[in-house]
Design a protein around this motif. Structure first.
Motif, short mmCIF file in Angstrom:
data_model
loop_
_atom_site.label_atom_id
_atom_site.label_comp_id
_atom_site.label_asym_id
_atom_site.label_seq_id
_atom_site.Cartn_x
_atom_site.Cartn_y
_atom_site.Cartn_z
N UNK A 1 0.85 -1.19 0.00
CA UNK A 1 0.00 0.00 0.00
C UNK A 1 0.88 1.24 0.00
N UNK A 2 0.33 2.37 -0.47
CA UNK A 2 1.15 3.58 -0.55
C UNK A 2 0.35 4.84 -0.29
N UNK A 3 0.98 5.77 0.40
CA UNK A 3 0.48 7.13 0.56
C UNK A 3 1.31 8.01 -0.36
N UNK A 4 0.64 8.75 -1.24
CA UNK A 4 1.33 9.53 -2.28
C UNK A 4 1.21 11.02 -2.00
N UNK A 5 2.36 11.69 -2.00
CA UNK A 5 2.44 13.13 -1.78
C UNK A 5 2.97 13.77 -3.05
N UNK A 6 2.56 15.00 -3.30
CA UNK A 6 2.91 15.68 -4.55
C UNK A 6 3.13 17.16 -4.25
N UNK A 7 3.74 17.87 -5.21
CA UNK A 7 3.94 19.29 -4.97
C UNK A 7 2.90 20.15 -5.69
N UNK A 8 3.00 20.41 -6.97
CA UNK A 8 2.11 21.40 -7.59
C UNK A 8 1.58 20.92 -8.95
#
Length: 120
Positions: free
Chosen positions: A57-64
């Motif tokens: 499983x994964x938690x995905x973070x992003x910028x803009x």
């Protein structure tokens, strides 16, 4: 254990965030995707490939901007068995909070609750 995915327009930001998280939350797998062909930008193909290769499983973070758009599309097109969640939280602070929480044994849902409490 749940993985952390960091998607940024900048290779340096993605790798720097990964380095920080690995130092502060050992035992949590951090995957970074940043930049395109040595420059600034994001690529749906690169993000899709990364998402399809996840083994947990994964938690995905992003910028803009396109990082969010390409991540959304990659998650929408994902056909694997893992739970892949886009997190609307600051890329560094949010992923740091998640990594520390996961490193002490929290579940993906407990981690998402913590992120919601801290970042709305």
């Amino acid at each position: 254990m749940t993985q952390i995915v960091v998607v940024s327009h900048s290779h340096a930001i993605a790798e720097g965030t990964k380095e920080l998280l690995e130092q502060m939350a050992s035992g949590v797998t951090i995957v970074a995707q940043g930049g395109v062909d040595g420059g600034i930008g994001t690529s749906y193909d690169h993000i899709q490939s990364l998402i399809n290769e996840l083994d947990d499983d994964a938690l995905c973070f992003y910028d803009i901007g396109s990082a969010e758009m390409n991540l959304d599309l990659a998650i929408e097109m994902y056909e694997g068995a893992q739970r892949v969640v886009k997190v609307d939280a600051p890329i560094v602070e949010g992923s740091f909070t998640a990594a520390v929480k996961l490193s002490v044994g929290a579940s993906i849902d407990d981690t998402l609750d913590e992120l919601t409490q801290n970042f709305g």
